[in-house]
Enzyme design. Structure first.
Site, PDB file in Angstrom:
ATOM      1  N   TRP A   1      12.335  -1.662  28.900  1.00  0.00           N
ATOM      2  CA  TRP A   1      13.174  -1.519  27.872  1.00  0.00           C
ATOM      3  C   TRP A   1      13.061  -2.482  26.679  1.00  0.00           C
ATOM      4  CZ3 TRP A   1      16.279   2.359  25.510  1.00  0.00           C
ATOM      5  CH2 TRP A   1      17.210   2.019  24.350  1.00  0.00           C
TER       6      TRP A   1
ATOM      7  N   GLN B   1      14.752  -7.972  22.027  1.00  0.00           N
ATOM      8  CA  GLN B   1      15.790  -7.561  23.075  1.00  0.00           C
ATOM      9  C   GLN B   1      15.150  -6.795  24.446  1.00  0.00           C
ATOM     10  OE1 GLN B   1      19.757  -7.749  22.904  1.00  0.00           O
ATOM     11  NE2 GLN B   1      18.268  -9.591  22.324  1.00  0.00           N
TER      12      GLN B   1
ATOM     13  N   PHE C   1      21.980 -11.721  23.625  1.00  0.00           N
ATOM     14  CA  PHE C   1      21.747 -10.734  22.436  1.00  0.00           C
ATOM     15  C   PHE C   1      20.810 -11.121  21.233  1.00  0.00           C
ATOM     16  CE2 PHE C   1      25.445  -7.477  23.012  1.00  0.00           C
ATOM     17  CZ  PHE C   1      24.969  -7.110  24.409  1.00  0.00           C
TER      18      PHE C   1
ATOM     19  N   ARG D   1      28.024 -11.304  16.614  1.00  0.00           N
ATOM     20  CA  ARG D   1      26.601 -11.513  16.971  1.00  0.00           C
ATOM     21  C   ARG D   1      25.290 -11.406  16.135  1.00  0.00           C
ATOM     22  NH1 ARG D   1      28.924  -6.428  18.695  1.00  0.00           N
ATOM     23  NH2 ARG D   1      28.047  -4.546  17.933  1.00  0.00           N
TER      24      ARG D   1
ATOM     25  N   TRP E   1      19.635   4.457  18.342  1.00  0.00           N
ATOM     26  CA  TRP E   1      20.441   4.296  19.775  1.00  0.00           C
ATOM     27  C   TRP E   1      20.636   5.762  20.172  1.00  0.00           C
ATOM     28  CZ3 TRP E   1      20.706   0.336  22.576  1.00  0.00           C
ATOM     29  CH2 TRP E   1      20.733  -0.775  22.136  1.00  0.00           C
TER      30      TRP E   1
ATOM     31  N   GLU F   1      25.549  -5.024  12.004  1.00  0.00           N
ATOM     32  CA  GLU F   1      24.601  -5.641  13.177  1.00  0.00           C
ATOM     33  C   GLU F   1      23.460  -6.160  12.268  1.00  0.00           C
ATOM     34  OE1 GLU F   1      25.358  -3.649  17.239  1.00  0.00           O
ATOM     35  OE2 GLU F   1      23.994  -2.467  16.113  1.00  0.00           O
TER      36      GLU F   1
ATOM     37  N   TRP G   1      18.403   0.632  28.553  1.00  0.00           N
ATOM     38  CA  TRP G   1      19.085  -0.868  28.199  1.00  0.00           C
ATOM     39  C   TRP G   1      19.622  -1.394  29.543  1.00  0.00           C
ATOM     40  CZ3 TRP G   1      23.830  -3.103  27.782  1.00  0.00           C
ATOM     41  CH2 TRP G   1      23.813  -4.385  26.931  1.00  0.00           C
TER      42      TRP G   1
ATOM     43  N   ASN H   1      14.643  -3.067  22.764  1.00  0.00           N
ATOM     44  CA  ASN H   1      15.246  -2.733  21.395  1.00  0.00           C
ATOM     45  C   ASN H   1      14.929  -3.988  20.357  1.00  0.00           C
ATOM     46  OD1 ASN H   1      17.600  -3.465  23.199  1.00  0.00           O
ATOM     47  ND2 ASN H   1      18.492  -4.030  21.248  1.00  0.00           N
ATOM     48  N   ASP H   2      15.774  -4.383  19.622  1.00  0.00           N
ATOM     49  CA  ASP H   2      15.736  -5.412  18.307  1.00  0.00           C
ATOM     50  C   ASP H   2      14.707  -6.400  18.424  1.00  0.00           C
ATOM     51  OD1 ASP H   2      18.278  -4.402  18.485  1.00  0.00           O
ATOM     52  OD2 ASP H   2      19.196  -5.762  17.765  1.00  0.00           O
TER      53      ASP H   2
HETATM   54  C1  FRU Z   1      21.565  -3.869  17.593  1.00  0.00           C
HETATM   55  C2  FRU Z   1      22.068  -4.530  18.808  1.00  0.00           C
HETATM   56  C3  FRU Z   1      22.793  -6.087  18.517  1.00  0.00           C
HETATM   57  C4  FRU Z   1      22.878  -6.791  19.712  1.00  0.00           C
HETATM   58  C5  FRU Z   1      21.755  -6.044  20.601  1.00  0.00           C
HETATM   59  C6  FRU Z   1      22.204  -6.014  22.001  1.00  0.00           C
HETATM   60  O1  FRU Z   1      20.534  -3.227  18.204  1.00  0.00           O
HETATM   61  O2  FRU Z   1      23.242  -3.887  19.136  1.00  0.00           O
HETATM   62  O3  FRU Z   1      23.794  -6.089  17.661  1.00  0.00           O
HETATM   63  O4  FRU Z   1      22.523  -7.916  19.511  1.00  0.00           O
HETATM   64  O5  FRU Z   1      21.311  -4.820  19.787  1.00  0.00           O
HETATM   65  O6  FRU Z   1      20.877  -5.493  22.569  1.00  0.00           O
END
Ligand code: FRU
Length: 496
Positions: free
Chosen positions: A34, A53, A96, A164, A302, A219, A61, A36-37
């Site tokens: 997986w 991420q 994160f 964060r 998400w 974020e 996740w 993400n960011d």
């Molecule tokens: C954004 C987020 C961030 C966090 C990360 C966790 O998509 O929620 O705020 O650091 O993903 O994976």
């Protein structure tokens, strides 16, 4: 084996088990697991680095690691070993999001340590900021001084659970970082800190605040200057939709204005959604040696159904194309980086093609392609394209003159991509206001197996979405309710 070695080893042992059916050709993605960011997007020692991420062990996740790739041209990426694993008390539940900066030939990562000692009881969550450093750009060492910004460094009005995604940058001899935060009233804000050495940070204040009028937690902030304009990018959670804007559960937004770091102020004159599609979140930018600001985002949203997860393909998520951003007439414009053109092959071109009703053209088809076209709309009211098409699939896009909008429809894209968004009428559809130029519409469309990115009127608007058609859905068809002329049409396969 420790957590970092374990992750690196797991990837080596298992990456060939990923099902390649929906894999993209020319978008950055992890080998397995997986993502993400985008994180730590930077230019270091003549190469672009992108971290992200990452949870290698599932297509969902999980405790966050930082995956890592690098590239000479932002298009062809080389996989590198996992850079960070959640292996310290100050990042025990996840490394994160965060950013990177080069100082004296070393690469520093600034990231959030997520600590969740009692999952299910969010009261005990803490989020704090840490640094890891590397000489070779591959192996990172978390520094002894971590956390460099802890809970005690928060102002009283900021929740300790939501703090964060630091984006670090330099102005003159000083370092600054903007960090996403949540006010005790539940709304989003951006905190600003300053340092001389990346280790000792002092709190400067709140740079921008939602006051519960613009989404909840903010974020992934990013702050930079283009020419004389300050640009603040961030990703507000649960931003209410406003007509056609902000229709996804969370949004990617830019603010233009005038930022004064010493006064900790951001006078904002423009706010807009960055991308009008379904799948664009947590964008981050870099400045390269040519002075280009390049933005990349997670090409997913998400809480959506993810076919590669449901079908157990072993991977989930990819990045958008990297886009050069510019400010034109007070708006943020996005254009895919020039380097993508190096990977165009097998060009097929047509000129001055009349379309009335519908039309397919020999050779204009495919699932990993770029299309570039200019349409003279004449007196048509609705005209556009259907792509990734067979008997049961079609991804549709068209301009509607009555609405003055460009409309993207993925309701017949092949798979259920449902999310938590509840607005029925907008389920498979996104719209964005567009003006014709001299009655013409210019499009660049990038299709990469499970994604479609549309750049409208030279990047004035962008719409990015995932789609999961079957592999037979390769046809493309133009349609119009009255005669239009496709003045120019180019199609390339994109092959790395
Ligand atoms: C954004 C987020 C961030 C966090 C990360 C966790 O998509 O929620 O705020 O650091 O993903 O994976």
């Amino acid at each position: 084996m420790n957590k970092l070695e374990n992750a690196r080893d797991y990837i080596k042992q298992n990456k060939d088990r990923v099902n390649p059916a929906y894999r993209p050709e020319y978008h950055a993605a992890a080998e397995i697991g997986w993502i993400n960011d985008p994180n730590g997007f930077c230019y270091f020692n003549g190469e672009y680095h992108l971290f992200y991420q990452y949870y290698p062990y599932a297509s969902q996740w999980g405790p966050m690691h930082w995956g890592h790739i690098k590239s000479k041209d932002l298009v062809k990426w080389e996989q590198l070993p996992v850079a960070l694993a959640p292996d310290m008390y100050y990042d025990a539940s996840g490394c994160f999001s965060g950013s990177a900066i080069e100082v004296d030939g070393k690469l520093y990562l600034m990231y959030t340590g997520h600590i969740d000692p009692d999952p299910g009881n969010p009261v005990n969550i803490r989020q704090i900021q840490n640094i890891a450093v590397s000489e070779d750009g591959i192996n990172f060492e978390k520094i002894a001084e971590n956390p460099v910004i802890g809970t005690k460094d928060l102002p009283e009005h900021a929740l300790v659970q939501d703090f964060r995604d630091p984006k670090v940058f330099r102005r003159g001899d000083e370092f600054y970082t903007v960090v996403g935060s949540r006010h005790v009233d539940g709304s989003g804000q951006i905190l600003l800190y300053k340092s001389e050495n990346l280790i000792d940070w002092s709190y400067l204040g709140v740079l921008a605040r939602s006051k519960n009028k613009f989404g909840k937690m903010w974020e992934c902030p990013d702050l930079f200057e283009i020419d004389d304009t300050s640009v603040l990018i961030m990703s507000p959670q649960f931003l209410q939709n406003d007509g056609d804007k902000y229709c996804n559960i969370h949004s990617g937004v830019y603010l233009l204005g005038n930022c004064n770091l010493e006064n900790c102020s951001f006078d904002c004159n423009t706010v807009d959604e960055i991308d009008g599609g379904f799948d664009f979140y947590a964008p981050q930018t870099l400045l390269d040696e040519n002075g280009r600001h390049v933005m990349i985002a997670w090409m997913q949203m998400w809480d959506r159904t993810l076919p590669t997860n449901v079908k157990k393909h072993g991977w989930a998520g990819a990045m958008t194309l990297p886009r050069e951003i510019k400010i034109v007439n007070g708006k943020l414009h996005q254009i895919p980086v020039e380097e993508i053109k190096q990977y165009r092959i097998n060009q097929i071109s047509y000129n001055n093609i009349m379309v009335e009703d519908f039309l397919s053209l020999e050779g204009i088809e495919g699932q990993k392609i770029e299309l570039e076209l200019t349409i003279d709309s004449q007196e048509a009211v609705k005209f556009g394209l259907r792509l990734l098409m067979d008997e049961s699939n079609a991804t549709v896009m068209y301009f509607d003159r009555k609405e003055g909008k460009f409309i993207f429809d993925r309701s017949k894209n092949g798979e259920d991509l449902g999310g938590v968004e509840t607005n029925e009428s907008k389920m498979g559809i996104r719209k964005t206001a567009v003006e014709l130029w001299d009655n013409k519409l210019k499009l660049r469309i990038f299709i990469d197996r499970c994604s479609v990115e549309i750049f409208i009127q030279d990047g004035e608007r962008a719409m990015t979405s995932t789609v999961y058609p079957s592999d037979t859905a390769t046809n493309i068809e133009f349609f119009s309710d009255k005669q239009i002329i496709i003045e120019e049409l180019n199609k390339w396969e994109i092959k790395l």
